[in-house]
Scaffold this motif. Structure first.
Motif, PDB file in Angstrom:
ATOM      1  N   GLU A  54       0.869  -1.197   0.012  1.00  0.00           N
ATOM      2  CA  GLU A  54      -0.018   0.015   0.035  1.00  0.00           C
ATOM      3  C   GLU A  54       0.992   1.345   0.088  1.00  0.00           C
ATOM      4  O   GLU A  54       1.760   1.285   0.832  1.00  0.00           O
ATOM      5  N   GLY A  55       0.688   2.209  -1.085  1.00  0.00           N
ATOM      6  CA  GLY A  55       1.418   3.356  -0.986  1.00  0.00           C
ATOM      7  C   GLY A  55       2.795   3.190  -1.183  1.00  0.00           C
ATOM      8  O   GLY A  55       3.447   2.088  -1.406  1.00  0.00           O
ATOM      9  N   ILE A  56       3.517   4.247  -0.923  1.00  0.00           N
ATOM     10  CA  ILE A  56       5.217   4.284  -1.006  1.00  0.00           C
ATOM     11  C   ILE A  56       5.874   3.274  -0.064  1.00  0.00           C
ATOM     12  O   ILE A  56       6.793   2.545  -0.289  1.00  0.00           O
ATOM     13  N   ILE A  57       5.175   3.552   1.287  1.00  0.00           N
ATOM     14  CA  ILE A  57       5.704   2.474   2.356  1.00  0.00           C
ATOM     15  C   ILE A  57       5.556   1.194   1.998  1.00  0.00           C
ATOM     16  O   ILE A  57       6.540   0.305   2.343  1.00  0.00           O
ATOM     17  N   GLY A  58       4.126   0.867   1.797  1.00  0.00           N
ATOM     18  CA  GLY A  58       3.991  -0.547   1.597  1.00  0.00           C
ATOM     19  C   GLY A  58       4.887  -1.275   0.437  1.00  0.00           C
ATOM     20  O   GLY A  58       5.000  -2.493   0.415  1.00  0.00           O
ATOM     21  N   LYS A  59       4.801  -0.318  -0.692  1.00  0.00           N
ATOM     22  CA  LYS A  59       5.759  -0.900  -1.703  1.00  0.00           C
ATOM     23  C   LYS A  59       6.958  -1.000  -1.509  1.00  0.00           C
ATOM     24  O   LYS A  59       7.717  -1.937  -1.992  1.00  0.00           O
ATOM     25  N   THR A  60       7.655  -0.017  -0.635  1.00  0.00           N
ATOM     26  CA  THR A  60       9.169  -0.337  -0.359  1.00  0.00           C
ATOM     27  C   THR A  60       9.462  -1.535   0.379  1.00  0.00           C
ATOM     28  O   THR A  60      10.340  -2.323   0.131  1.00  0.00           O
ATOM     29  N   TYR A  61       8.318  -1.843   1.348  1.00  0.00           N
ATOM     30  CA  TYR A  61       8.528  -3.167   2.043  1.00  0.00           C
ATOM     31  C   TYR A  61       8.368  -4.246   1.225  1.00  0.00           C
ATOM     32  O   TYR A  61       9.251  -5.380   1.526  1.00  0.00           O
ATOM     33  N   GLN A  62       7.310  -4.308   0.570  1.00  0.00           N
ATOM     34  CA  GLN A  62       7.237  -5.400  -0.341  1.00  0.00           C
ATOM     35  C   GLN A  62       8.269  -5.641  -1.540  1.00  0.00           C
ATOM     36  O   GLN A  62       8.544  -6.899  -1.692  1.00  0.00           O
ATOM     37  N   GLU A  63       8.907  -4.551  -2.161  1.00  0.00           N
ATOM     38  CA  GLU A  63       9.878  -4.737  -2.896  1.00  0.00           C
ATOM     39  C   GLU A  63      11.286  -4.862  -2.513  1.00  0.00           C
ATOM     40  O   GLU A  63      12.200  -5.138  -3.406  1.00  0.00           O
ATOM     41  N   LYS A  64      11.285  -4.304  -1.283  1.00  0.00           N
ATOM     42  CA  LYS A  64      12.620  -4.535  -0.576  1.00  0.00           C
ATOM     43  C   LYS A  64      13.771  -3.778  -1.269  1.00  0.00           C
ATOM     44  O   LYS A  64      14.893  -3.985  -1.317  1.00  0.00           O
ATOM     45  N   ARG A  65      13.396  -2.431  -1.880  1.00  0.00           N
ATOM     46  CA  ARG A  65      14.318  -1.658  -2.474  1.00  0.00           C
ATOM     47  C   ARG A  65      14.157  -0.019  -2.015  1.00  0.00           C
ATOM     48  O   ARG A  65      12.882   0.376  -1.797  1.00  0.00           O
ATOM     49  N   THR A  66      14.941   0.755  -2.046  1.00  0.00           N
ATOM     50  CA  THR A  66      14.663   2.307  -1.826  1.00  0.00           C
ATOM     51  C   THR A  66      14.061   3.027  -3.050  1.00  0.00           C
ATOM     52  O   THR A  66      14.281   2.702  -4.102  1.00  0.00           O
ATOM     53  N   MET A  67      13.269   3.800  -2.692  1.00  0.00           N
ATOM     54  CA  MET A  67      12.335   4.464  -3.651  1.00  0.00           C
ATOM     55  C   MET A  67      12.752   6.020  -3.356  1.00  0.00           C
ATOM     56  O   MET A  67      12.590   6.449  -2.325  1.00  0.00           O
ATOM     57  N   PHE A  68      13.105   6.554  -4.609  1.00  0.00           N
ATOM     58  CA  PHE A  68      13.760   7.887  -4.607  1.00  0.00           C
ATOM     59  C   PHE A  68      12.882   8.719  -5.577  1.00  0.00           C
ATOM     60  O   PHE A  68      12.934   8.467  -6.758  1.00  0.00           O
ATOM     61  N   LEU A  69      11.953   9.543  -4.960  1.00  0.00           N
ATOM     62  CA  LEU A  69      10.785  10.322  -5.875  1.00  0.00           C
ATOM     63  C   LEU A  69      11.044  11.832  -5.814  1.00  0.00           C
ATOM     64  O   LEU A  69      11.093  12.151  -4.747  1.00  0.00           O
ATOM     65  N   SER A  70      11.408  12.628  -6.941  1.00  0.00           N
ATOM     66  CA  SER A  70      11.637  13.724  -6.974  1.00  0.00           C
ATOM     67  C   SER A  70      10.636  14.427  -7.872  1.00  0.00           C
ATOM     68  O   SER A  70      11.102  15.729  -8.228  1.00  0.00           O
ATOM     69  N   LEU A  71       9.667  13.762  -8.494  1.00  0.00           N
ATOM     70  CA  LEU A  71       8.795  14.510  -9.163  1.00  0.00           C
ATOM     71  C   LEU A  71       7.164  14.240  -8.733  1.00  0.00           C
ATOM     72  O   LEU A  71       7.000  12.892  -8.337  1.00  0.00           O
ATOM     73  N   LEU A  72       6.783  15.329  -8.671  1.00  0.00           N
ATOM     74  CA  LEU A  72       5.160  15.219  -8.025  1.00  0.00           C
ATOM     75  C   LEU A  72       4.476  14.177  -8.529  1.00  0.00           C
ATOM     76  O   LEU A  72       3.700  13.698  -7.824  1.00  0.00           O
ATOM     77  N   LYS A  73       4.573  13.958 -10.005  1.00  0.00           N
ATOM     78  CA  LYS A  73       3.685  13.213 -10.580  1.00  0.00           C
ATOM     79  C   LYS A  73       3.927  11.619 -10.198  1.00  0.00           C
ATOM     80  O   LYS A  73       3.002  10.952  -9.936  1.00  0.00           O
ATOM     81  N   ASP A  74       5.139  11.486  -9.856  1.00  0.00           N
ATOM     82  CA  ASP A  74       5.599  10.052  -9.455  1.00  0.00           C
ATOM     83  C   ASP A  74       5.096   9.923  -8.023  1.00  0.00           C
ATOM     84  O   ASP A  74       4.727   8.565  -7.576  1.00  0.00           O
ATOM     85  N   ILE A  75       5.361  10.934  -7.232  1.00  0.00           N
ATOM     86  CA  ILE A  75       4.771  10.798  -5.736  1.00  0.00           C
ATOM     87  C   ILE A  75       3.401  10.537  -5.739  1.00  0.00           C
ATOM     88  O   ILE A  75       2.830   9.688  -4.980  1.00  0.00           O
ATOM     89  N   LEU A  76       2.497  11.131  -6.503  1.00  0.00           N
ATOM     90  CA  LEU A  76       1.159  11.071  -6.552  1.00  0.00           C
ATOM     91  C   LEU A  76       0.637   9.714  -7.240  1.00  0.00           C
ATOM     92  O   LEU A  76      -0.050   9.061  -6.664  1.00  0.00           O
ATOM     93  N   HIS A  77       1.326   8.990  -8.112  1.00  0.00           N
ATOM     94  CA  HIS A  77       1.103   7.745  -8.670  1.00  0.00           C
ATOM     95  C   HIS A  77       1.351   6.651  -7.737  1.00  0.00           C
ATOM     96  O   HIS A  77       0.639   5.747  -7.589  1.00  0.00           O
TER      97      HIS A  77
END
Length: 678
Positions: free
Chosen positions: A183-206
């Motif tokens: 779920e969301g950035i947090i849940g996806k980070t946990y699930q995929e076991k990788r760091t997510m670096f988001l610097s575009l608002l459209k990517d954050i919203l997606h």
């Protein structure tokens, strides 16, 4: 002289500037005013939008831009009159580089200092939540552009990520969030076991589009976002498993997080991993230490109970007080039940014995009574390699606290000692009863016999009957004693109406039955006992029964008869239960060995086997002739031969055996040999 002072002096002396300001932006964060001379505040901040330009002129002042690290860090020199020559600008740039290097070095020292503080904090295991919050605060102080951060930890019971620590301003409302895996950035980070670096608002919203409505509401209640620009979310591994997610947020006019910030955050995530690993190890060691202390306390408690010989009821009561669960101790050596509280256990002891006769390890056991499911934890009680009984504890859903399992395991050893102690006392009683009984049957003085009978509990007047039960010998004397105890208990229950006196000695059990009736019927009880004992214990028992008498002095006679009947079963392949009266003529051979009897049989039949062609004819003829009570006609009819042929064979038998069918002594010898051979 420090670099900043050199720059100021250079602007005053070489550039003749009486009005100037120095602004700085590190990693494109908003500008900070370092020093000012002549200008009256406030003045506008320099513009980050124009970093690609070298100079911007305004009506009252001019800004000179000097960029470093690919334009991520900027120093602005603001002057009133832009009368700086190219040569002066080049000289100023050299001074600014020294100043920027000094600032960068100071920043590195600050980061290293915060890292060291975090590393020192890792050794503090008293409060893990405080430790995690401190590490998070150190990360935010190093990554200065970050506004706030949250550490999320996976909770196995809720199967979701829960906020464990936060810094930078979120309110307590964040505790209401429950992020599912994926779920969301947090849940996806946990699930995929990788760091997510988001610097575009459209990517954050997606990436945030999968967040549930209730979680969004809690997040907005916890923090007021103003122009969210960039996010870094990194997983935290403990023992090669993803356990946490560390996420930081940056608000502002433009994205400011850099790859260096990502690396710094990952460094702090490693510290969180070390802290959690240390916490796990510390808690495990602490738990093990507590278990050891509790084990010692439990052992001391039970040893005191054992040394005090408080009895099984006291052990059951103290054990229940320790584990706070209903329990029962079953002693299978005498079918005793000790429950705490009293009379709560309704299971059938014989059924439990049948189901768990060879139990050697704890197990859960469920039954259903009156539509209610009952679950128990069964701990075998084993002493001297023998299954003595069981400790049964009422539990819920086949689950028991580890400490309670430890207590029950310790208790079973003490219970085994108590059972063995009780057995030893009973063995001593049986030994005395055995000695007293044999004093009775060996005594010829009537008055002494009466005295011994009273001591044994023999009533007068009555009819008496002796039964002897033989148990197969076993190398383990304790196993033999266990079998004795159980058989004695069974016989006491089956012959209760006859006021039995029962005792065991070695591999023989003696039963004295007493009755006012001149008919004591025991065959049915004994046959049932034999069948059930063989089925439940896989061991056969032999039973000899004497005759019934109504005088004290004839108890000896009944005993000797039962003993002869038992000896007869031990020496012959006969049924495993026999009355002395049913032995018949076999009484003559009870004390003869098999070798002696076989020799006697061979003396008659071996001479008939010298001629192979007549072997079957002569032996069969003799056996049939004796069986038909020496009737020539019936014998010839049974053998399907002519009577003259029979006479010829009988003549042949007389010649081979050197006997005469007209001699009564020879005929008796042949009759005995045929009887024994059959």
């Amino acid at each position: 002289m420090n670099p900043l002072t050199r720059i100021q002096d250079f602007l005053v002396e070489a550039c003749e500037q009486s009005y100037f300001q120095i602004w700085i932006s590190i990693y494109q964060d908003r500008f900070s005013l370092i020093t000012t001379k002549g200008f009256e505040l406030p003045l506008p901040f320099p513009s980050l939008h124009d970093v690609h330009r070298d100079m911007i002129e305004y009506p009252d002042f001019t800004d000179f831009y000097f960029c470093y690290d690919e334009s991520r860090s900027i120093i602005v020199i603001r002057v009133e009159k832009p009368n700086l020559s190219l040569e002066r600008i080049n000289q100023l740039e050299i001074l600014l580089i020294n100043y920027y290097l000094e600032i960068s070095l100071e920043r590195e020292r600050f980061i290293r200092h915060k890292m060291m503080e975090s590393i020192r904090d890792i050794s503090n295991l008293d409060n893990v939540d405080t430790l995690l919050t401190n590490i998070l605060e150190h990360a935010l102080s190093v990554i200065q552009v970050a506004d706030f951060g949250v550490l999320w930890m996976y909770d196995e019971k809720e199967n979701a990520l829960l906020p464990r620590a936060w810094a930078g301003g979120p309110s307590e409302s964040i505790q209401n969030m429950r992020m599912n895996i994926g779920e969301g950035i947090i849940g996806k980070t946990y699930q995929e076991k990788r760091t997510m670096f988001l610097s575009l608002l459209k990517d954050i919203l997606h990436e945030s589009s999968s967040i549930r409505k209730e979680n969004l509401q809690h997040l907005f209640n916890a923090y007021s976002f103003t122009n969210l620009q960039s996010i870094i979310s990194t997983p935290i591994f403990v023992e090669n498993e993803t356990l946490c997610v560390l996420i930081i947020y940056q608000n502002g006019e433009r994205p400011l997080f850099t790859i260096e910030d990502k690396k710094v955050l990952e460094s702090f995530s490693d510290q969180v991993s070390i802290a959690l690993t240390n916490s796990r190890l510390f808690q495990n060691i602490k738990h093990q230490n507590q278990l050891l202390l509790q084990r010692d306390e439990i052992h001391d408690t039970f040893m005191k109970l054992s040394l005090q010989s408080s009895g099984m009821h006291m052990i059951a009561s103290d054990l229940r007080r320790m584990i706070q669960l209903r329990l029962v101790i079953i002693d299978l050596t005498d079918d005793s039940i000790y429950s705490s509280p009293n009379h709560w256990f309704s299971e059938d002891i014989n059924e439990l014995r049948r189901k768990f006769n060879s139990m050697d390890a704890p197990q859960f056991y469920s039954t259903e009574q009156s539509g209610k499911q009952n679950t128990f934890y069964l701990q075998p009680v084993i002493g001297i390699n023998q299954f003595l009984g069981m400790l049964i504890v009422e539990v819920t859903d086949k689950w028991l606290l580890p400490i309670n399992k430890l207590i029950i395991e310790q208790a079973s050893s003490i219970i085994a000692l108590e059972m063995i102690r009780n057995q030893t006392v009973v063995d001593s009683y049986y030994q005395k009863t055995h000695d007293l009984f044999h004093e009775l049957i060996l005594c010829n003085d009537a008055s002494i016999q009466n005295t011994k009978a009273i001591e044994l509990g023999i009533h007068q007047p009555a009819y008496y009957l002796i039964i002897l039960i033989g148990i197969p010998s076993h190398d383990d004397i304790h196993y033999m004693n266990m079998q004795n105890h159980r058989l004695i208990l069974e016989n006491k229950k089956r012959f209760r109406e006859y006021t039995p006196i029962v005792f065991g000695f070695r591999n023989k059990i003696t039963i004295i039955l007493q009755s006012q009736s001149d008919t004591i019927d025991v065959s049915g009880h004994l046959k049932q006992l034999q069948s059930e004992w063989k089925q439940g214990n896989h061991l056969p028992i032999k039973i000899g029964i004497g005759l019934q008498y109504n005088r004290i002095e004839d108890i000896k006679k009944s005993y000797n008869e039962a003993d002869k009947a038992l000896s007869y079963l031990n020496h012959r392949k006969q049924p495993d239960l026999i009355h002395y009266k049913d032995i018949g003529i076999n009484r003559l051979f009870i004390h003869q060995s098999q070798e002696e009897l076989q020799t006697f049989i061979n003396e008659v039949f071996l001479p008939l086997q010298n001629e192979k062609e007549q072997n079957q004819f002569l032996e069969k003829t003799l056996l049939t002739y004796i069986k038909q009570n020496r009737s020539a006609g019936e014998t010839a009819k049974q053998l399907h031969i002519h009577v003259n042929t029979l006479y010829q064979r009988l003549k042949k038998i007389e010649e081979k055996l050197h006997i005469s069918f007209s001699n009564p002594e020879d005929v008796l010898r042949l009759q005995l040999a045929c009887y024994l051979k059959n």
